[in-house]
Design a protein around this motif. Sequence first.
Motif, PDB file in Angstrom:
ATOM      1  N   MET A   1       0.829  -1.205   0.000  1.00 16.05           N
ATOM      2  CA  MET A   1       0.000   0.000   0.000  1.00 16.05           C
ATOM      3  C   MET A   1       0.860   1.249   0.000  1.00 16.05           C
ATOM      4  O   MET A   1       1.939   1.252   0.575  1.00 16.05           O
ATOM      5  N   LYS A   2       0.345   2.267  -0.658  1.00 16.42           N
ATOM      6  CA  LYS A   2       1.094   3.514  -0.693  1.00 16.42           C
ATOM      7  C   LYS A   2       0.430   4.536   0.231  1.00 16.42           C
ATOM      8  O   LYS A   2      -0.790   4.657   0.252  1.00 16.42           O
ATOM      9  N   PHE A   3       1.266   5.195   1.008  1.00 14.48           N
ATOM     10  CA  PHE A   3       0.755   6.223   1.910  1.00 14.48           C
ATOM     11  C   PHE A   3       1.408   7.560   1.589  1.00 14.48           C
ATOM     12  O   PHE A   3       2.557   7.609   1.141  1.00 14.48           O
ATOM     13  N   LEU A   4       0.661   8.612   1.864  1.00 16.41           N
ATOM     14  CA  LEU A   4       1.192   9.963   1.733  1.00 16.41           C
ATOM     15  C   LEU A   4       1.372  10.502   3.152  1.00 16.41           C
ATOM     16  O   LEU A   4       0.429  10.486   3.951  1.00 16.41           O
ATOM     17  N   ALA A   5       2.587  10.938   3.470  1.00 19.10           N
ATOM     18  CA  ALA A   5       2.834  11.498   4.804  1.00 19.10           C
ATOM     19  C   ALA A   5       2.997  13.007   4.706  1.00 19.10           C
ATOM     20  O   ALA A   5       3.646  13.508   3.791  1.00 19.10           O
ATOM     21  N   ALA A   6       2.375  13.723   5.625  1.00 18.62           N
ATOM     22  CA  ALA A   6       2.545  15.181   5.731  1.00 18.62           C
ATOM     23  C   ALA A   6       3.153  15.455   7.100  1.00 18.62           C
ATOM     24  O   ALA A   6       2.548  15.165   8.126  1.00 18.62           O
ATOM     25  N   ILE A   7       4.371  15.962   7.080  1.00 18.20           N
ATOM     26  CA  ILE A   7       5.156  16.127   8.310  1.00 18.20           C
ATOM     27  C   ILE A   7       5.372  17.603   8.587  1.00 18.20           C
ATOM     28  O   ILE A   7       5.710  18.365   7.683  1.00 18.20           O
ATOM     29  N   ASP A   8       5.184  18.010   9.830  1.00 17.34           N
ATOM     30  CA  ASP A   8       5.536  19.373  10.253  1.00 17.34           C
ATOM     31  C   ASP A   8       6.710  19.303  11.217  1.00 17.34           C
ATOM     32  O   ASP A   8       6.631  18.603  12.224  1.00 17.34           O
ATOM     33  N   VAL A   9       7.770  20.022  10.893  1.00 17.74           N
ATOM     34  CA  VAL A   9       8.928  20.098  11.787  1.00 17.74           C
ATOM     35  C   VAL A   9       9.025  21.543  12.276  1.00 17.74           C
ATOM     36  O   VAL A   9       9.151  22.462  11.469  1.00 17.74           O
ATOM     37  N   MET A  10       8.922  21.740  13.582  1.00 16.95           N
ATOM     38  CA  MET A  10       8.914  23.108  14.128  1.00 16.95           C
ATOM     39  C   MET A  10       9.998  23.279  15.189  1.00 16.95           C
ATOM     40  O   MET A  10      10.318  22.336  15.907  1.00 16.95           O
ATOM     41  N   PRO A  11      10.545  24.503  15.284  1.00 16.60           N
ATOM     42  CA  PRO A  11      11.500  24.758  16.368  1.00 16.60           C
ATOM     43  C   PRO A  11      10.789  24.594  17.717  1.00 16.60           C
ATOM     44  O   PRO A  11       9.621  24.941  17.845  1.00 16.60           O
TER      45      PRO A  11
ATOM     46  N   ILE B   1       8.443  29.722  12.267  1.00 15.81           N
ATOM     47  CA  ILE B   1       8.641  29.125  10.949  1.00 15.81           C
ATOM     48  C   ILE B   1       9.389  27.806  11.054  1.00 15.81           C
ATOM     49  O   ILE B   1      10.463  27.741  11.658  1.00 15.81           O
ATOM     50  N   GLY B   2       8.782  26.785  10.511  1.00 12.32           N
ATOM     51  CA  GLY B   2       9.425  25.474  10.472  1.00 12.32           C
ATOM     52  C   GLY B   2       9.335  24.909   9.068  1.00 12.32           C
ATOM     53  O   GLY B   2       9.202  25.660   8.109  1.00 12.32           O
ATOM     54  N   ARG B   3       9.386  23.606   8.955  1.00  8.66           N
ATOM     55  CA  ARG B   3       9.345  22.972   7.636  1.00  8.66           C
ATOM     56  C   ARG B   3       8.105  22.095   7.496  1.00  8.66           C
ATOM     57  O   ARG B   3       7.663  21.473   8.458  1.00  8.66           O
TER      58      ARG B   3
ATOM     59  N   VAL C   1       8.238   6.426   8.893  1.00  5.56           N
ATOM     60  CA  VAL C   1       8.253   7.888   8.813  1.00  5.56           C
ATOM     61  C   VAL C   1       8.889   8.449  10.081  1.00  5.56           C
ATOM     62  O   VAL C   1       9.680   9.394  10.039  1.00  5.56           O
ATOM     63  N   GLU C   2       8.565   7.834  11.221  1.00  7.76           N
ATOM     64  CA  GLU C   2       9.158   8.293  12.483  1.00  7.76           C
ATOM     65  C   GLU C   2      10.681   8.136  12.459  1.00  7.76           C
ATOM     66  O   GLU C   2      11.408   9.036  12.878  1.00  7.76           O
ATOM     67  N   THR C   3      11.153   7.013  11.948  1.00  8.73           N
ATOM     68  CA  THR C   3      12.601   6.800  11.806  1.00  8.73           C
ATOM     69  C   THR C   3      13.220   7.880  10.921  1.00  8.73           C
ATOM     70  O   THR C   3      14.262   8.459  11.252  1.00  8.73           O
ATOM     71  N   ALA C   4      12.568   8.156   9.784  1.00 11.27           N
ATOM     72  CA  ALA C   4      13.077   9.168   8.857  1.00 11.27           C
ATOM     73  C   ALA C   4      13.139  10.534   9.530  1.00 11.27           C
ATOM     74  O   ALA C   4      14.113  11.279   9.374  1.00 11.27           O
ATOM     75  N   CYS C   5      12.106  10.865  10.298  1.00 17.58           N
ATOM     76  CA  CYS C   5      12.078  12.163  10.981  1.00 17.58           C
ATOM     77  C   CYS C   5      13.206  12.263  11.991  1.00 17.58           C
ATOM     78  O   CYS C   5      13.943  13.243  12.034  1.00 17.58           O
ATOM     79  N   LYS C   6      13.337  11.222  12.829  1.00 16.96           N
ATOM     80  CA  LYS C   6      14.339  11.269  13.900  1.00 16.96           C
ATOM     81  C   LYS C   6      15.753  11.280  13.350  1.00 16.96           C
ATOM     82  O   LYS C   6      16.645  11.888  13.931  1.00 16.96           O
ATOM     83  N   ASN C   7      15.994  10.585  12.250  1.00 13.94           N
ATOM     84  CA  ASN C   7      17.362  10.434  11.755  1.00 13.94           C
ATOM     85  C   ASN C   7      17.763  11.438  10.694  1.00 13.94           C
ATOM     86  O   ASN C   7      18.947  11.627  10.437  1.00 13.94           O
ATOM     87  N   LEU C   8      16.789  12.069  10.048  1.00 13.79           N
ATOM     88  CA  LEU C   8      17.177  12.910   8.923  1.00 13.79           C
ATOM     89  C   LEU C   8      16.388  14.219   8.850  1.00 13.79           C
ATOM     90  O   LEU C   8      16.967  15.277   8.646  1.00 13.79           O
TER      91      LEU C   8
ATOM     92  N   ASN D   1      10.797  19.722  17.076  1.00 14.83           N
ATOM     93  CA  ASN D   1       9.939  18.547  17.225  1.00 14.83           C
ATOM     94  C   ASN D   1       9.142  18.349  15.932  1.00 14.83           C
ATOM     95  O   ASN D   1       9.113  19.219  15.074  1.00 14.83           O
ATOM     96  N   PHE D   2       8.524  17.176  15.825  1.00 12.64           N
ATOM     97  CA  PHE D   2       7.792  16.923  14.585  1.00 12.64           C
ATOM     98  C   PHE D   2       6.450  16.262  14.887  1.00 12.64           C
ATOM     99  O   PHE D   2       6.279  15.605  15.911  1.00 12.64           O
ATOM    100  N   THR D   3       5.512  16.479  13.983  1.00 11.68           N
ATOM    101  CA  THR D   3       4.242  15.757  14.001  1.00 11.68           C
ATOM    102  C   THR D   3       3.975  15.337  12.561  1.00 11.68           C
ATOM    103  O   THR D   3       4.466  15.971  11.631  1.00 11.68           O
ATOM    104  N   PHE D   4       3.236  14.255  12.386  1.00 13.66           N
ATOM    105  CA  PHE D   4       2.906  13.882  11.014  1.00 13.66           C
ATOM    106  C   PHE D   4       1.561  13.177  10.937  1.00 13.66           C
ATOM    107  O   PHE D   4       1.045  12.671  11.937  1.00 13.66           O
ATOM    108  N   GLU D   5       1.020  13.195   9.723  1.00 16.05           N
ATOM    109  CA  GLU D   5      -0.219  12.477   9.434  1.00 16.05           C
ATOM    110  C   GLU D   5       0.000  11.601   8.220  1.00 16.05           C
ATOM    111  O   GLU D   5       0.702  11.981   7.295  1.00 16.05           O
ATOM    112  N   LEU D   6      -0.629  10.428   8.246  1.00 18.79           N
ATOM    113  CA  LEU D   6      -0.534   9.504   7.119  1.00 18.79           C
ATOM    114  C   LEU D   6      -1.897   9.370   6.466  1.00 18.79           C
ATOM    115  O   LEU D   6      -2.923   9.390   7.142  1.00 18.79           O
ATOM    116  N   LYS D   7      -1.872   9.236   5.152  1.00 21.52           N
ATOM    117  CA  LYS D   7      -3.117   9.052   4.425  1.00 21.52           C
ATOM    118  C   LYS D   7      -2.865   7.992   3.360  1.00 21.52           C
ATOM    119  O   LYS D   7      -1.896   8.083   2.608  1.00 21.52           O
TER     120      LYS D   7
END
Lengths: 83, 83
Positions: free
Chosen positions: A1-11, A40-42, A60-67, A75-81
């Motif tokens: 299955m393919k998922f779309l992740a939307a991640i917010d990275v904020m100071p 302003i974040g990403r 996605v959590e691994t990707a956020c924490k490592n890269l 910090n980061f939050t994300f949603e998957l769809k």
Amino acid sequence: MKFLAAIDVMPLKEILDPQGKAVTGSMKNLGLPEIQNVRIGRHITLEIEAETEAIASQKVETACKNLLANMIMENFTFELKAV
Amino acid sequence: MKFLAAIDVMPLKEILDPQGKAVTGSMKNLGLPEIQNVRIGRHITLEIEAETEAIASQKVETACKNLLANMIMENFTFELKAV
């Protein structure tokens, strides 16, 4: 299955955000003094192929924490769809 | 009333996103080749004082068009929440 992740990275709240502070100042010059406390974040979107949403979420959590996020300053939050 | 706006500014789909492309490549090195098509934009939060949500929405749109987004290369979406 393919998922779309939307991640917010904020100071982190405790950390000064000089870019946000500069933009808050510019709002006044733009005639919008009612806008305050700009931060302003990403925003990152990505596609991930995984068997289940739980696996996708873990990756996605691994990707956020490592890269994608600097865990000392951000910090980061994300949603998957599913797509 | 005070509102909290959460704005996403992203590069247009038609426009190459070199930062996202570099990160997509790094995902492979990180052992996450199932992550594809990374695109990187900005996530902006701000507080705005306005009488109604419609007025707040209009002012956030002005701020996005004039300062926060480059309308030639980026598009933006935002959500407002009363606080």
